[in-house]
Every structure is written in structure tokens, then in C-alpha cells.
Design an enzyme around this catalytic site. Structure first.
Site, PDB file in Angstrom:
ATOM      1  N   GLN A  14       0.828  -1.220   0.000  1.00  0.00           N
ATOM      2  CA  GLN A  14       0.000   0.000   0.000  1.00  0.00           C
ATOM      3  C   GLN A  14       0.857   1.262   0.000  1.00  0.00           C
ATOM      4  O   GLN A  14       0.679   2.156  -0.827  1.00  0.00           O
ATOM      5  CB  GLN A  14      -0.874   0.041   1.255  1.00  0.00           C
ATOM      6  CG  GLN A  14      -1.835  -1.104   1.427  1.00  0.00           C
ATOM      7  CD  GLN A  14      -2.746  -0.847   2.617  1.00  0.00           C
ATOM      8  OE1 GLN A  14      -3.727  -0.124   2.508  1.00  0.00           O
ATOM      9  NE2 GLN A  14      -2.440  -1.436   3.752  1.00  0.00           N
ATOM     10  N   LEU A  38      14.186  -8.460   1.287  1.00  0.00           N
ATOM     11  CA  LEU A  38      14.760  -8.073   2.585  1.00  0.00           C
ATOM     12  C   LEU A  38      15.486  -9.226   3.272  1.00  0.00           C
ATOM     13  O   LEU A  38      16.273  -9.011   4.190  1.00  0.00           O
ATOM     14  CB  LEU A  38      13.659  -7.540   3.512  1.00  0.00           C
ATOM     15  CG  LEU A  38      13.126  -6.140   3.205  1.00  0.00           C
ATOM     16  CD1 LEU A  38      12.081  -5.745   4.236  1.00  0.00           C
ATOM     17  CD2 LEU A  38      14.247  -5.111   3.194  1.00  0.00           C
ATOM     18  N   ALA A  61       7.337  -5.212   4.322  1.00  0.00           N
ATOM     19  CA  ALA A  61       7.213  -5.853   5.637  1.00  0.00           C
ATOM     20  C   ALA A  61       6.401  -7.126   5.502  1.00  0.00           C
ATOM     21  O   ALA A  61       5.678  -7.314   4.513  1.00  0.00           O
ATOM     22  CB  ALA A  61       6.508  -4.912   6.623  1.00  0.00           C
ATOM     23  N   TYR A 126       3.949 -10.696  15.281  1.00  0.00           N
ATOM     24  CA  TYR A 126       4.115  -9.587  14.331  1.00  0.00           C
ATOM     25  C   TYR A 126       4.657  -8.344  15.050  1.00  0.00           C
ATOM     26  O   TYR A 126       5.666  -7.764  14.631  1.00  0.00           O
ATOM     27  CB  TYR A 126       2.774  -9.272  13.644  1.00  0.00           C
ATOM     28  CG  TYR A 126       2.762  -7.963  12.886  1.00  0.00           C
ATOM     29  CD1 TYR A 126       3.431  -7.839  11.670  1.00  0.00           C
ATOM     30  CD2 TYR A 126       2.089  -6.841  13.382  1.00  0.00           C
ATOM     31  CE1 TYR A 126       3.430  -6.622  10.976  1.00  0.00           C
ATOM     32  CE2 TYR A 126       2.076  -5.639  12.696  1.00  0.00           C
ATOM     33  CZ  TYR A 126       2.748  -5.530  11.495  1.00  0.00           C
ATOM     34  OH  TYR A 126       2.748  -4.330  10.823  1.00  0.00           O
TER      35      TYR A 126
HETATM   36  N1  LIG Z   1      -1.226  -2.221   7.064  1.00  0.00           N
HETATM   37  C1  LIG Z   1      -1.361  -1.654   8.268  1.00  0.00           C
HETATM   38  O1  LIG Z   1      -2.477  -1.505   8.786  1.00  0.00           O
HETATM   39  C2  LIG Z   1      -0.149  -1.161   8.997  1.00  0.00           C
HETATM   40  C3  LIG Z   1      -0.329  -0.613  10.277  1.00  0.00           C
HETATM   41  C4  LIG Z   1       0.782  -0.109  10.953  1.00  0.00           C
HETATM   42  C5  LIG Z   1       2.029  -0.163  10.365  1.00  0.00           C
HETATM   43  N2  LIG Z   1       2.177  -0.732   9.134  1.00  0.00           N
HETATM   44  C6  LIG Z   1       3.523  -0.791   8.565  1.00  0.00           C
HETATM   45  O2  LIG Z   1       3.561   0.066   7.433  1.00  0.00           O
HETATM   46  C7  LIG Z   1       4.453  -0.484   6.459  1.00  0.00           C
HETATM   47  C8  LIG Z   1       3.771  -0.589   5.106  1.00  0.00           C
HETATM   48  O3  LIG Z   1       2.644  -1.430   5.256  1.00  0.00           O
HETATM   49  P1  LIG Z   1       1.671  -1.750   4.044  1.00  0.00           P
HETATM   50  O4  LIG Z   1       0.304  -1.830   4.611  1.00  0.00           O
HETATM   51  O5  LIG Z   1       1.970  -0.861   2.893  1.00  0.00           O
HETATM   52  O6  LIG Z   1       2.154  -3.227   3.727  1.00  0.00           O
HETATM   53  P2  LIG Z   1       1.601  -4.251   2.635  1.00  0.00           P
HETATM   54  O7  LIG Z   1       0.576  -3.587   1.772  1.00  0.00           O
HETATM   55  O8  LIG Z   1       1.272  -5.512   3.350  1.00  0.00           O
HETATM   56  O9  LIG Z   1       2.887  -4.473   1.749  1.00  0.00           O
HETATM   57  C9  LIG Z   1       4.039  -5.059   2.260  1.00  0.00           C
HETATM   58  C10 LIG Z   1       4.971  -5.289   1.108  1.00  0.00           C
HETATM   59  O10 LIG Z   1       6.160  -5.917   1.598  1.00  0.00           O
HETATM   60  C11 LIG Z   1       6.561  -6.831   0.622  1.00  0.00           C
HETATM   61  N3  LIG Z   1       7.431  -7.865   1.190  1.00  0.00           N
HETATM   62  C12 LIG Z   1       7.119  -8.883   2.011  1.00  0.00           C
HETATM   63  N4  LIG Z   1       8.207  -9.632   2.276  1.00  0.00           N
HETATM   64  C13 LIG Z   1       9.233  -9.048   1.607  1.00  0.00           C
HETATM   65  C14 LIG Z   1      10.610  -9.342   1.463  1.00  0.00           C
HETATM   66  N5  LIG Z   1      11.181 -10.411   2.048  1.00  0.00           N
HETATM   67  N6  LIG Z   1      11.371  -8.538   0.700  1.00  0.00           N
HETATM   68  C15 LIG Z   1      10.826  -7.478   0.052  1.00  0.00           C
HETATM   69  N7  LIG Z   1       9.527  -7.149   0.136  1.00  0.00           N
HETATM   70  C16 LIG Z   1       8.745  -7.935   0.901  1.00  0.00           C
HETATM   71  C17 LIG Z   1       5.294  -7.424   0.070  1.00  0.00           C
HETATM   72  O11 LIG Z   1       5.581  -7.940  -1.198  1.00  0.00           O
HETATM   73  P3  LIG Z   1       4.665  -9.070  -1.882  1.00  0.00           P
HETATM   74  O12 LIG Z   1       3.538  -8.338  -2.487  1.00  0.00           O
HETATM   75  O13 LIG Z   1       5.629  -9.673  -2.846  1.00  0.00           O
HETATM   76  O14 LIG Z   1       4.266 -10.034  -0.792  1.00  0.00           O
HETATM   77  C18 LIG Z   1       4.404  -6.198   0.024  1.00  0.00           C
HETATM   78  O15 LIG Z   1       4.550  -5.534  -1.201  1.00  0.00           O
HETATM   79  C19 LIG Z   1       4.958  -1.813   7.037  1.00  0.00           C
HETATM   80  O16 LIG Z   1       6.184  -1.587   7.685  1.00  0.00           O
HETATM   81  C20 LIG Z   1       3.908  -2.172   8.068  1.00  0.00           C
HETATM   82  O17 LIG Z   1       4.450  -2.984   9.096  1.00  0.00           O
HETATM   83  C21 LIG Z   1       1.108  -1.213   8.426  1.00  0.00           C
END
Ligand SMILES: NC(=O)c1ccc[n+]([C@@H]2O[C@H](COP(=O)([O-])OP(=O)(O)OC[C@H]3O[C@@H](n4cnc5c(N)ncnc54)[C@H](OP(=O)(O)O)[C@@H]3O)[C@@H](O)[C@H]2O)c1
Length: 299
Positions: A14, A38, A61, A126
């Protein structure tokens, strides 16, 4: 001075997609697996050498909160070791890293919003893996930045806003928990803030404050209030809407307990960078409009 050249880890997430759409196309590269994995030190080094960024942003992540209980080693590899490898590689080239973390590092028992100084106490694997990631990135000498955010949604990807709109297509009523409070945060707003911080790190590297900051939408809501707002907005744009039945966490058990309160106090970022995110309803309404216009909710 031209803006910074940016390398974003995590192409399909996202926040990564918001960065790609808001950042300068000619100076921002998003890289996901397998080009930048990563868990693969060499792919990180290769990506940095190929792009030669001024700032690295880690938007990648392992975000499957409940699955992390069984895939714990993978969650730690991606969320703890991975950011450590990225931070070390960036440091060795003298490049600052902006790393994203989560409200799930807290136990949720505090009354009022959490500051950066509050003790952590994650409930599940997590949250524990993300906290370990913060600790790996936090090396004070390296000058990296950690942005803890919460309740992230966007017009793309998997998130609460899209789930609610999808459910409303087939249901008249949806039960949503009303005893967990937090700050809904738009991925676009996170991206805009990260780009602003990256710019400052590039133009005033000596003055730009480093360390840990909270970054979340302004204002708090329970999940039920958030859902009610999503449906009200959707109805106003001619989209699907359902009635919200306010329920308790006990009525909607999940393998990992979510913090009852995960409000983030973002005053430190306002003071250091002059950044305050918009009121959450403003950004949520814009997101709902975009989803309805693009037909994303049933995607
Ligand atoms: N979502 C929430 O509600 C939330 C809340 C608080 C904080 N956060 C933090 O905000 C940040 C962004 O979250 P988001 O919601 O944008 O996450 P997201 O939509 O779940 O996307 C995470 C991305 O990380 C990639 N990924 C997973 N394993 C990987 C690896 N080994 N190497 C490289 N890329 C990898 C995934 O790729 P694939 O598509 O290939 O799997 C995906 O594109 C993260 O740090 C998360 O912990 C999120």
C-alpha cells in the site's frame, strides 16, 4: 537543488504504491522481490549500487498479523533481520533510511495517546518482530528514521476500507468492534510525509532530526466508527453501504489480541518536521471516493 534520488523497498504494498504515485517518477524507484528481497543481503547491496539513492525508504514488511504466530521465523526474517540488513547497507554507503513500523508494538493498555517515550509491549509475533526491527534500525550513530504508523488503508491492496465496502455489496449489516480505538491512516498521507522527510534529509542532512517518530492520521476512532464513516461516505458517492452493529472484541476473537488503544501522539513529528497528517475523515473520504470511482472494492 534537485530532489533526492529515492529507493523504495517493497513495490506492491500500500505505502510503496502511494510513494510510486506521489513521488517524482524520474527520481524514485520501487523494488520488490526478487530484485530487492529483505531476506537476501546481496539483493539489497545490488539494489543500492544500481540505484545509488540519496535516501532509502523501507515500505516492505511481513504484515500478516495472525499468520505470524505460525510463520514466526519468516516474520522475524522480514521485519527484524531484513530492516537491519537494509539499515547496515544504507549506513555503509552513508545513506539515511526511513523505516516504517507499527502501533502493534504497544500493549494497548494506556489511557490516551502513546508517545515515542512510552514503554512497548507487543502482544504477538508480528508486533514483536516489528519492535525487533526498530531496534536493529535504531543505531543512534547511523542517523536513520523510524516512523511508527497505524491502521493503514489505501485504494489498493488489502485493508479495512476495502473489506468494509466489499462486505456492503452483499450484506445489510456488518458487526464491527467498538472497543478498540486508534488512528486510521491513509497510505497516501504516509507517503507524502515520507517524501517531505526525505527531501529535508537530502537538503539539510546536518539539521534534519533523526530517530523515532509517530506518524498517524489526525483524530481517533473505533473500528465501528471508522466503518460507519466509510459507509456514510460511500452512500454519498452512490457506493455500497451497510448498517454497523457495534460489537466487542470478545465477539470477534482473533488469534492475536489487538491493542484496545493504539492512538499515537504525533506531536514530536510536528515539532521536528512541521508535519501533521490531515484529519482522518478527510483522507478516508477521498480514499472511499477513489475506490468507488475505480470499482476497486470488489477487486
Ligand atoms: N497495514 C497496516 O495496517 C499497517 C499498520 C501499521 C504499520 N504498518 C507498517 O507500514 C508499512 C507498510 O505497510 P503496508 O500496509 O503498505 O504493507 P503491505 O501492503 O502488506 O505491503 C508489504 C509489502 O512488503 C513486501 N514484502 C514482504 N516480504 C518481503 C521481502 N522479504 N522482501 C521485500 N519485500 C517484501 C510485500 O511484497 P509481496 O507483495 O511480494 O508479498 C508487500 O509488497 C509496514 O512496515 C507495516 O508494518 C502497516
Amino acid at each position: 537543488m534537485a530532489g533526492p534520488r529515492l529507493l523504495v523497498a517493497g513495490a506492491s504494498g500500500q505505502v510503496a504504491r502511494s510513494l510510486a504515485s506521489l513521488g517524482p517518477a524520474d527520481r524514485l524507484t520501487t523494488l520488490g522481490r526478487p530484485d530487492l528481497d529483505l531476506t537476501d543481503r546481496e539483493s539489497i547491496e545490488r539494489a543500492i549500487l544500481a540505484i545509488r539513492p540519496d535516501v532509502v525508504i523501507n515500505a516492505a514488511a511481513y504484515t500478516a498479523v495472525d499468520l505470524a504466530e505460525t510463520e514466526t521465523a519468516l516474520a522475524f526474517a522480514v521485519n527484524a533481520e531484513g530492516p537491519g540488513l537494509l539499515a547496515d547497507a544504507a549506513s555503509s554507503h552513508g545513506i539515511p533510511l526511513i523505516h516504517l513500523s507499527t502501533d502493534y508494538v504497544f500493549d494497548g493498555l494506556k489511557t490516551g495517546a502513546y508517545t515515542e517515550l512510552d514503554p512497548t509491549g507487543p502482544a504477538g509475533a508480528y508486533g514483536k518482530s516489528k519492535l525487533a526491527g526498530e531496534q536493529r534500525v535504531a543505531n543512534p550513530g547511523a542517523g536513520h528514521i523510524i516512523l511508527r504508523t497505524s491502521w493503514v488503508y489505501s485504494a489498493v491492496g488489502k485493508n479495512f476500507v476495502k473489506t468494509m465496502l466489499r462486505l456492503a455489496e452483499t450484506r445489510e449489516e456488518v458487526g464491527v468492534v467498538h472497543d478498540q480505538i486508534g488512528n486510521p491512516t491513509s497510505a497516501d498521507d504516509i507517503a507524502a510525509a515520507a517524501l517531505q522527510i526525505a527531501h529535508r534529509l537530502h537538503t539539510s542532512p546536518d539539521e534534519a532530526p533523526r530517530g523515532l517518530f509517530h506518524l498517524a492520521g489526525t483524530g481517533a476512532a473505533t473500528w465501528a466508527e471508522f466503518a460507519e464513516f466509510i459507509f456514510e461516505s460511500s452512500a454519498s458517492f452512490g457506493g455500497p453501504a451497510a448498517r454497523v452493529r457495534r460489537i466487542t472484541t470478545a465477539e470477534y476473537p482473533t488469534p492475536v489480541k489487538r491493542p484496545a488503544n493504539s492512538q499515537l501522539d504525533c506531536a514530536q513529528l510536528a515539532e521536528s518536521y512541521g508535519i501533521t497528517l490531515p484529519p482522518w475523515p478527510e483522507s478516508a473520504r477521498a480514499c472511499v471516493k477513489k475506490i468507488i470511482e475505480t470499482g476497486e472494492s470488489s477487486a
